[in-house]
Design a protein around this motif. Structure first.
Motif, PDB file in Angstrom:
ATOM      1  N   UNK A 100       0.965  -1.244   0.173  1.00 17.32           N
ATOM      2  CA  UNK A 100       0.359   0.256   0.045  1.00 17.32           C
ATOM      3  C   UNK A 100       0.858   0.953  -0.105  1.00 17.32           C
ATOM      4  N   UNK A 101       0.608   1.966  -0.508  1.00 15.16           N
ATOM      5  CA  UNK A 101       1.546   3.122  -0.992  1.00 15.16           C
ATOM      6  C   UNK A 101       0.472   4.840  -1.406  1.00 15.16           C
ATOM      7  N   UNK A 102       1.134   5.791  -0.412  1.00 13.56           N
ATOM      8  CA  UNK A 102      -0.190   6.429   0.141  1.00 13.56           C
ATOM      9  C   UNK A 102       0.496   7.462  -0.283  1.00 13.56           C
ATOM     10  N   UNK A 103      -0.783   8.818  -1.635  1.00 17.23           N
ATOM     11  CA  UNK A 103      -0.302  10.603  -2.035  1.00 17.23           C
ATOM     12  C   UNK A 103      -1.600  11.204  -1.424  1.00 17.23           C
ATOM     13  N   UNK A 132       1.239  -3.532  -6.326  1.00 17.63           N
ATOM     14  CA  UNK A 132       1.339  -2.227  -5.454  1.00 17.63           C
ATOM     15  C   UNK A 132      -0.490  -1.467  -5.424  1.00 17.63           C
ATOM     16  N   UNK A 133      -0.865  -1.504  -4.513  1.00 13.92           N
ATOM     17  CA  UNK A 133      -2.175  -0.246  -4.268  1.00 13.92           C
ATOM     18  C   UNK A 133      -1.626   1.063  -3.811  1.00 13.92           C
ATOM     19  N   UNK A 134      -2.387   1.466  -4.764  1.00 13.03           N
ATOM     20  CA  UNK A 134      -2.042   3.310  -4.768  1.00 13.03           C
ATOM     21  C   UNK A 134      -2.913   3.797  -3.901  1.00 13.03           C
ATOM     22  N   UNK A 135      -3.284   4.585  -2.608  1.00 12.90           N
ATOM     23  CA  UNK A 135      -4.261   5.546  -2.269  1.00 12.90           C
ATOM     24  C   UNK A 135      -3.389   6.165  -2.752  1.00 12.90           C
ATOM     25  N   UNK A 136      -5.328   7.942  -2.645  1.00 10.19           N
ATOM     26  CA  UNK A 136      -4.623   9.195  -3.333  1.00 10.19           C
ATOM     27  C   UNK A 136      -5.475   9.917  -2.723  1.00 10.19           C
ATOM     28  N   UNK A 139       4.223   5.944   2.884  1.00 15.52           N
ATOM     29  CA  UNK A 139       3.560   7.714   2.754  1.00 15.52           C
ATOM     30  C   UNK A 139       4.849   8.215   1.416  1.00 15.52           C
ATOM     31  N   UNK A 140       4.206   8.356   0.577  1.00 17.52           N
ATOM     32  CA  UNK A 140       5.041   9.512  -0.382  1.00 17.52           C
ATOM     33  C   UNK A 140       4.223  10.835  -1.148  1.00 17.52           C
ATOM     34  N   UNK A 170       8.179   7.828   3.821  1.00 15.35           N
ATOM     35  CA  UNK A 170       7.689   7.330   5.480  1.00 15.35           C
ATOM     36  C   UNK A 170       7.392   6.348   4.998  1.00 15.35           C
ATOM     37  N   UNK A 171       7.552   4.864   5.820  1.00 13.52           N
ATOM     38  CA  UNK A 171       7.013   3.512   5.998  1.00 13.52           C
ATOM     39  C   UNK A 171       6.443   4.645   7.584  1.00 13.52           C
ATOM     40  N   UNK A 172       4.294   4.380   8.046  1.00  9.76           N
ATOM     41  CA  UNK A 172       3.992   3.684   8.937  1.00  9.76           C
ATOM     42  C   UNK A 172       2.846   3.075   9.266  1.00  9.76           C
ATOM     43  N   UNK A 173       2.922   2.977  10.681  1.00  9.40           N
ATOM     44  CA  UNK A 173       2.751   2.031  11.092  1.00  9.40           C
ATOM     45  C   UNK A 173       1.269   2.061  11.073  1.00  9.40           C
ATOM     46  N   UNK A 174       0.352   1.766  10.337  1.00 13.38           N
ATOM     47  CA  UNK A 174      -1.572   3.303  11.046  1.00 13.38           C
ATOM     48  C   UNK A 174      -2.226   1.832  11.817  1.00 13.38           C
ATOM     49  N   UNK A 175      -1.622   0.875  12.341  1.00 10.40           N
ATOM     50  CA  UNK A 175      -2.400   0.361  13.376  1.00 10.40           C
ATOM     51  C   UNK A 175      -2.072   0.786  14.779  1.00 10.40           C
ATOM     52  N   UNK A 176      -0.694   0.992  14.177  1.00 10.08           N
ATOM     53  CA  UNK A 176      -0.102   1.360  15.612  1.00 10.08           C
ATOM     54  C   UNK A 176      -0.428   3.143  16.124  1.00 10.08           C
ATOM     55  N   UNK A 177      -0.223   3.939  15.111  1.00 10.78           N
ATOM     56  CA  UNK A 177      -0.701   5.123  14.919  1.00 10.78           C
ATOM     57  C   UNK A 177      -1.963   5.026  15.159  1.00 10.78           C
ATOM     58  N   UNK A 178      -3.100   4.233  15.206  1.00  9.85           N
ATOM     59  CA  UNK A 178      -4.628   4.980  15.637  1.00  9.85           C
ATOM     60  C   UNK A 178      -4.766   4.351  17.349  1.00  9.85           C
TER      61      UNK A 178
END
Length: 365
Positions: free
Chosen positions: A80-83, A108-112, A176-177, A228-236
Motif C-alpha cells: 500500500x502506497x499513499x499520496x 502495488x495498491x495506490x491510495x490518493x 507514504x510518498x 515514510x513507512x507508517x505503522x497505521x495500526x500502531x498510530x491509531x
C-alpha cells in the motif's frame, strides 16, 4: 532510545479463518462509521471538534485478510502506497505515481487522498488504473478541518492530510510518498522495514532539523516526511491525529515545516532510521552534474525527492535534473495517449514560469 535498527517485516503466516475475516470487516465498518461514514459525524481532538466527510473507501467484502506471525491482521497482498495532494499538484503527482508503477516488481495498491473540492479533477488516475491494471483508490477528505492551522507561501494546508492517513486508510502498514519525487526501484525492501516498536520510519533531514523551530530533545533525529513507512495500526492505537493536534496547539507558530515538524515532535526519539537511498533529497537548482550522476546514474538512489521551491519543472532547475523528470512526464503522456500538460504547445510559454517558449525551455528535452 532511538529506534534505528531495520528489521524485516514478519512473513505472512496464513489466510485468516473466515470467522476472523468477518469479525475484522465488521470492525472496519464500525471504524468507518466512527470517522466519517456519516457526513455529520464528528469526534473530539482535544482542541475542538473536527468533522470528516463521507469516505470513498476500497471495497472490503472481497478483500483477503492475512495474519503475520504475531497474529496481527492486515488486508492486502499488495504494497500500500499513499499520496496526498490537491489539484495544483495533480499532474506532478501523476508522474510520481507513474514512476512507482513503472518500476514495481511486487503488486502495488495506490491510495490518493485529495481535498473533497478537487475530487472531480483527477482525470489521469482512472486511466492509469486501466493502463497498468493497477489498484488506485481515491479518498476525499475535507482539508478545511485544518483551516486555522499554520500555512505559508510554499506549503498549504493540503500537507496536513498526511495526519489523516491512519484514520482514512484501514491498512496495517503503508508507505507514504510526496508528489514531488521519482521512484527508481521496487518498494518491497522499503516496505519490509519493521515499524512494530517505533511506528514511523524515515530518512534524516539535516536542513529541516536546522531550520525547525519546534523544540525537540537534543539526541532526536529529525526525519523528512516525504518518504515514510507508517505503522497505521500502531498510530491509531496511539491516537496519532489527536496528539499532533495537541502539539500544534501547544507550540503555535513553531512548526516551520508544518505537519513534518508535528510528526517529528510526536515521534521524538521513536523513529526507525532507514537508508538515505530511499529518500535522496535533491535541491533541483543546486545539485551539480557530478553529484547528480552519483545519485542516479550509478544506482545510488531508489527514490529521488526534489526539495525546496525550485522543482524540476520550474525555471532555475539544473538541466540534468529537468531532463530526468521530463522524461518520466513524457513517458506518462505517451502511455495516456495525451499530454498531462495539455496547454503546452511548442510555441506556448513553458509552464515552469521562465517566460521562454516551451520549445526553447523544457520542451527541448
Amino acid at each position: 532510545m532511538q529506534c534505528n535498527k531495520v528489521e524485516r517485516y514478519p512473513p505472512r503466516a496464513r489466510i485468516a479463518e473466515r470467522p476472523k475475516r468477518r469479525q475484522y470487516l465488521l470492525e472496519i465498518e464500525r471504524h468507518l462509521e466512527m470517522v466519517g461514514a456519516e457526513p455529520t459525524k464528528s469526534f473530539n481532538l482535544g482542541v475542538g471538534r473536527f468533522h470528516l466527510p463521507s469516505l470513498e473507501i476500497v471495497r472490503l467484502i472481497d478483500a483477503e485478510v492475512y495474519s503475520d506471525s504475531g497474529g496481527c491482521l492486515y488486508m492486502t497482498r499488495s504494497i500500500p502506497v499513499v499520496f496526498c495532494y490537491d489539484h495544483k499538484f495533480m499532474r506532478f503527482a501523476a508522474v510520481s505515481i507513474f514512476s512507482v508503477l513503472s518500476n514495481a516488481d511486487a503488486p502495488v495498491k495506490i491510495y490518493c487522498i485529495v481535498p473533497s473540492s478537487d475530487i472531480l479533477m483527477l482525470a489521469s488516475i482512472p486511466e492509469m488504473n486501466r493502463i497498468f491494471s493497477s489498484d488506485i483508490q481515491i479518498i476525499a477528505a475535507d482539508n478545511q478541518i485544518f483551516s486555522t492551522w499554520t500555512e505559508n507561501a510554499h506549503i498549504t494546508r493540503t500537507t496536513y492530510l498526511r495526519l489523516l492517513i491512519p484514520t482514512l486508510i484501514r491498512e496495517h502498514k503503508i508507505i507514504y510518498l510526496d508528489s514531488d519525487l521519482i521512484v527508481l526501484s521496487d518498494l518491497s525492501e522499503l516496505y519490509a522495514t519493521s515499524t512494530e516498536q517505533c511506528f514511523l520510519a524515515g530518512v534524516p533531514d539535516p536542513r529541516g532539523a536546522s531550520s525547525s523551530k519546534m523544540p525537540r530533545k537534543e539526541d532526536d533525529v529529525y526525519i523528512n516526511g516525504g518518504v515514510m513507512v507508517m505503522n497505521l495500526e500502531g498510530l491509531r492505537q496511539d491516537h496519532f491525529l489527536e496528539k499532533c493536534a495537541q502539539i500544534n496547539a501547544s507550540y503555535p507558530g513553531l512548526a516551520t515545516w508544518l505537519d513534518q515538524c508535528l510528526i517529528n515532535k510526536y515521534a521524538e526519539n521513536r523513529k526507525v532510521i532507514i537508508d538515505p537511498k530511499w529518500n535522496r533529497q535533491i535541491f533541483a537548482g543546486e545539485v551539480t552534474l557530478e553529484e547528480w550522476n552519483d545519485y542516479v546514474s550509478n544506482g545510488g538512489s531508489s527514490i529521488i525527492h526534489f526539495l525546496g521551491r525550485i522543482k524540476p519543472w520550474n525555471a532555475g532547475s539544473g538541466p540534468h535534473v529537468a531532463k530526468f523528470w521530463w522524461e518520466y512526464a513524457n513517458k506518462l503522456s505517451m502511455k495516456l495517449g495525451r499530454t498531462e500538460f495539455p496547454s503546452i504547445s511548442r510555441n506556448s510559454l513553458c509552464p515552469c514560469g521562465s517566460g521562454k517558449k516551451y520549445k526553447h525551455c523544457h520542451g527541448r528535452y
